[in-house]
Write a protein that holds these residues in place. Structure first.
Motif, PDB file in Angstrom:
ATOM      1  N   UNK A 184       0.826  -1.207   0.000  1.00  0.00           N
ATOM      2  CA  UNK A 184       0.000   0.000   0.000  1.00  0.00           C
ATOM      3  C   UNK A 184       0.863   1.261   0.000  1.00  0.00           C
ATOM      4  N   UNK A 185       1.940   1.253   0.799  1.00  0.00           N
ATOM      5  CA  UNK A 185       2.810   2.430   0.829  1.00  0.00           C
ATOM      6  C   UNK A 185       3.496   2.633  -0.519  1.00  0.00           C
ATOM      7  N   UNK A 186       3.968   1.566  -1.118  1.00  0.00           N
ATOM      8  CA  UNK A 186       4.668   1.694  -2.394  1.00  0.00           C
ATOM      9  C   UNK A 186       3.731   2.137  -3.506  1.00  0.00           C
ATOM     10  N   UNK A 187       2.488   1.651  -3.472  1.00  0.00           N
ATOM     11  CA  UNK A 187       1.509   2.115  -4.462  1.00  0.00           C
ATOM     12  C   UNK A 187       1.288   3.617  -4.322  1.00  0.00           C
ATOM     13  N   UNK A 188       1.185   4.098  -3.079  1.00  0.00           N
ATOM     14  CA  UNK A 188       1.031   5.537  -2.844  1.00  0.00           C
ATOM     15  C   UNK A 188       2.264   6.304  -3.315  1.00  0.00           C
ATOM     16  N   UNK A 189       3.442   5.738  -3.093  1.00  0.00           N
ATOM     17  CA  UNK A 189       4.679   6.449  -3.436  1.00  0.00           C
ATOM     18  C   UNK A 189       4.839   6.635  -4.944  1.00  0.00           C
ATOM     19  N   UNK A 190       4.583   5.570  -5.718  1.00  0.00           N
ATOM     20  CA  UNK A 190       4.820   5.666  -7.164  1.00  0.00           C
ATOM     21  C   UNK A 190       3.655   6.290  -7.919  1.00  0.00           C
ATOM     22  N   UNK A 191       2.497   6.384  -7.269  1.00  0.00           N
ATOM     23  CA  UNK A 191       1.352   7.028  -7.928  1.00  0.00           C
ATOM     24  C   UNK A 191       1.066   8.387  -7.299  1.00  0.00           C
ATOM     25  N   UNK A 192       0.743   8.410  -6.003  1.00  0.00           N
ATOM     26  CA  UNK A 192       0.414   9.664  -5.338  1.00  0.00           C
ATOM     27  C   UNK A 192       1.576  10.640  -5.249  1.00  0.00           C
ATOM     28  N   UNK A 193       2.773  10.121  -4.905  1.00  0.00           N
ATOM     29  CA  UNK A 193       3.951  10.986  -4.784  1.00  0.00           C
ATOM     30  C   UNK A 193       4.741  11.097  -6.083  1.00  0.00           C
ATOM     31  N   UNK A 194       4.456  10.217  -7.019  1.00  0.00           N
ATOM     32  CA  UNK A 194       5.112  10.290  -8.324  1.00  0.00           C
ATOM     33  C   UNK A 194       6.583   9.941  -8.332  1.00  0.00           C
ATOM     34  N   UNK A 195       7.042   9.090  -7.399  1.00  0.00           N
ATOM     35  CA  UNK A 195       8.454   8.698  -7.381  1.00  0.00           C
ATOM     36  C   UNK A 195       8.699   7.687  -8.509  1.00  0.00           C
ATOM     37  N   UNK A 196       9.682   7.924  -9.380  1.00  0.00           N
ATOM     38  CA  UNK A 196       9.982   6.947 -10.439  1.00  0.00           C
ATOM     39  C   UNK A 196      10.335   5.588  -9.830  1.00  0.00           C
ATOM     40  N   UNK A 197       9.756   4.495 -10.336  1.00  0.00           N
ATOM     41  CA  UNK A 197       9.936   3.187  -9.686  1.00  0.00           C
ATOM     42  C   UNK A 197      11.380   2.753  -9.488  1.00  0.00           C
ATOM     43  N   UNK A 198      12.239   2.895 -10.498  1.00  0.00           N
ATOM     44  CA  UNK A 198      13.622   2.435 -10.356  1.00  0.00           C
ATOM     45  C   UNK A 198      14.364   3.300  -9.337  1.00  0.00           C
ATOM     46  N   UNK A 199      14.153   4.614  -9.394  1.00  0.00           N
ATOM     47  CA  UNK A 199      14.766   5.513  -8.418  1.00  0.00           C
ATOM     48  C   UNK A 199      14.288   5.158  -7.010  1.00  0.00           C
ATOM     49  N   UNK A 200      13.013   4.903  -6.884  1.00  0.00           N
ATOM     50  CA  UNK A 200      12.409   4.564  -5.588  1.00  0.00           C
ATOM     51  C   UNK A 200      13.036   3.310  -5.003  1.00  0.00           C
ATOM     52  N   UNK A 201      13.116   2.252  -5.813  1.00  0.00           N
ATOM     53  CA  UNK A 201      13.681   1.009  -5.301  1.00  0.00           C
ATOM     54  C   UNK A 201      15.182   1.139  -5.076  1.00  0.00           C
ATOM     55  N   UNK A 202      15.871   1.890  -5.944  1.00  0.00           N
ATOM     56  CA  UNK A 202      17.306   2.075  -5.764  1.00  0.00           C
ATOM     57  C   UNK A 202      17.633   2.802  -4.472  1.00  0.00           C
ATOM     58  N   UNK A 203      16.915   3.893  -4.188  1.00  0.00           N
ATOM     59  CA  UNK A 203      17.121   4.608  -2.928  1.00  0.00           C
ATOM     60  C   UNK A 203      16.805   3.701  -1.741  1.00  0.00           C
ATOM     61  N   UNK A 204      15.719   2.936  -1.872  1.00  0.00           N
ATOM     62  CA  UNK A 204      15.347   2.037  -0.794  1.00  0.00           C
ATOM     63  C   UNK A 204      16.408   0.991  -0.516  1.00  0.00           C
ATOM     64  N   UNK A 205      17.010   0.440  -1.570  1.00  0.00           N
ATOM     65  CA  UNK A 205      18.039  -0.584  -1.396  1.00  0.00           C
ATOM     66  C   UNK A 205      19.257  -0.034  -0.658  1.00  0.00           C
ATOM     67  N   UNK A 206      19.686   1.171  -1.038  1.00  0.00           N
ATOM     68  CA  UNK A 206      20.833   1.786  -0.361  1.00  0.00           C
ATOM     69  C   UNK A 206      20.513   2.020   1.114  1.00  0.00           C
ATOM     70  N   UNK A 207      19.337   2.556   1.391  1.00  0.00           N
ATOM     71  CA  UNK A 207      18.949   2.825   2.775  1.00  0.00           C
ATOM     72  C   UNK A 207      18.818   1.538   3.586  1.00  0.00           C
TER      73      UNK A 207
END
Length: 287
Positions: A167-190
Motif C-alpha cells: 500500500x505504501x509503495x503504491x502511494x509512493x509511485x502514484x500519489x507521490x510520483x516517485x519513479x519506480x527504479x529511483x524509488x527502489x534504488x534509494x530504498x536498497x541503499x537505505x
C-alpha cells in the motif's frame, strides 16, 4: 487489468519464486543474510539510480527520500521476518501463507481505505487467489506440528508487512510520483545502511554466509529488485487491488519448488490450490 501491467506482474511472480527458493537454501538466515543481499542490490542499483536522478525531467523531491525511508523500514522487517520463518518452517507453508495474507489485507485496504473499485470479476479473482493459498497452506498432516504452527505464524506476520509495503509503495509511485527504479534504488541503499549495525555485530556470520553461500546471496540480491521493480511499474498502470493478488502466481511456483526441489510433502493439495490460484489470476486478467 491492463495487459502490460499483467505481463509485468506475471514475470515478477516467476522471478520472485526463484529468489525465494534461493533464500530458503540459506542454512541460517537473519539480519546478516538480509544485509548481504540488500547490499548486493544496492551495489547494482546505485549507479543506475544516480543516472536516472540526473536525467529525470522532474527535479527530485524531498518526499522521494521520505518515501524511500519508510519503504526501507518495511522491507527490512519483511526480510528479517521471512528469513526467520524459513528457518523454522517449510517453504510450502511460510511462502503461501505470507503471499496470501498480504494480498488479502491489501485488497481490503484498497477497497475500504483507498476507495478502489476493481469490479465483481476482479474481486472474484482476488478471493479465488486467496482461497487457493489457504488450500495450499492448510490441512497438513505430516511433519512436526510445532514447525507447521511456527511457519503459519511467521507467514501471517510476513503477510501483514507485505500488505503494509504494498500500500505504501503504491502511494509512493502514484500519489507521490516517485519513479519506480529511483524509488527502489534509494530504498536498497537505505536498507543496506540501516542494517550495518546488525552486520557489524555478526561479522563472523556475514563472513561465513558470504564464503559458503555467496551464490544464493547474489541470486537473491539480483533477482529481488527485478521482481519488485516490475511490480512497481505495474502499480502505476493498474489498481493495487488487482496487482497484489495477481502477483500470487509465485505461490504456485513456490509450492511446486518446495515439492520438486526441496522434497516437501503433500503434492495433491498443493496442486489443487495452485489450480484455484491460476483461476483467480485468469479472472483478474479478464477484469
Amino acid at each position: 487489468m491492463n495487459t502490460t501491467a499483467l505481463s509485468f506482474v506475471l514475470i515478477a511472480a516467476v522471478v520472485h519464486a526463484a529468489w525465494n527458493l534461493a533464500a530458503k537454501r540459506i542454512s541460517s538466515g537473519g539480519a546478516q543474510f538480509v544485509w548481504l543481499y540488500y547490499t548486493a542490490s544496492a551495489v547494482v542499483l546505485l549507479p543506475v539510480t544516480v543516472v536516472l536522478l540526473v536525467v529525470e525531467p522532474e527535479r527530485p523531491q524531498w518526499s522521494w527520500l521520505v518515501a524511500a525511508v519508510v519503504t526501507s523500514v518495511l522491507h527490512i522487517g519483511y526480510g528479517i521476518v521471512l528469513q526467520r520463518g524459513y528457518r523454522v518452517g517449510d517453504l510450502s507453508v511460510v511462502y503461501p501463507v505470507a503471499r496470501g495474507t498480504g494480498p488479502l489485507l491489501s485488497v481490503l485496504a484498497a477497497v475500504l481505505v483507498l476507495g478502489e473499485r476493481p469490479g465483481p470479476l476482479g474481486l472474484l479473482g482476488a478471493f479465488l487467489v486467496i482461497a487457493g493459498v489457504l488450500v495450499i497452506s492448510t490441512g497438513r498432516r505430516t511433519g512436526d506440528p510445532r514447525a507447521v504452527k511456527a511457519g503459519v505464524l511467521y507467514g501471517l506476520l510476513t503477510g501483514a508487512v507485505i500488505a503494509g509495503y504494498t500500500l505504501w509503495d503504491a502511494h509512493s509511485v502514484t500519489g507521490l510520483g516517485v519513479p519506480p527504479v529511483v524509488y527502489f534504488g534509494l530504498g536498497s541503499v537505505l536498507q543496506s545502511v540501516l542494517l550495518v549495525p546488525g552486520a557489524l555485530a555478526g561479522r563472523a556470520e556475514v563472513t561465513r554466509i558470504w564464503r559458503e553461500q555467496r551464490r544464493e546471496v547474489l541470486v537473491v540480491g539480483l533477482l529481488s529488485p527485478v521482481a519488485y521493480i516490475l511490480v512497481l511499474f505495474a502499480l502505476t498502470m493498474a489498481p493495487v487491488s488487482l496487482v497484489a493478488p495477481a502477483r500470487e502466481l509465485s505461490i504456485v511456483l513456490g509450492g511446486l519448488a518446495g515439492w520438486l526441489v526441496l522434497g516437501e510433502r503433500d503434492a495433491a493439495r498443493r496442486l489443487t490450490g495452485s489450480v484455484i490460484v491460476l483461476s483467480g489470476i485468469a479472472a483478474i486478467a479478464a477484469a
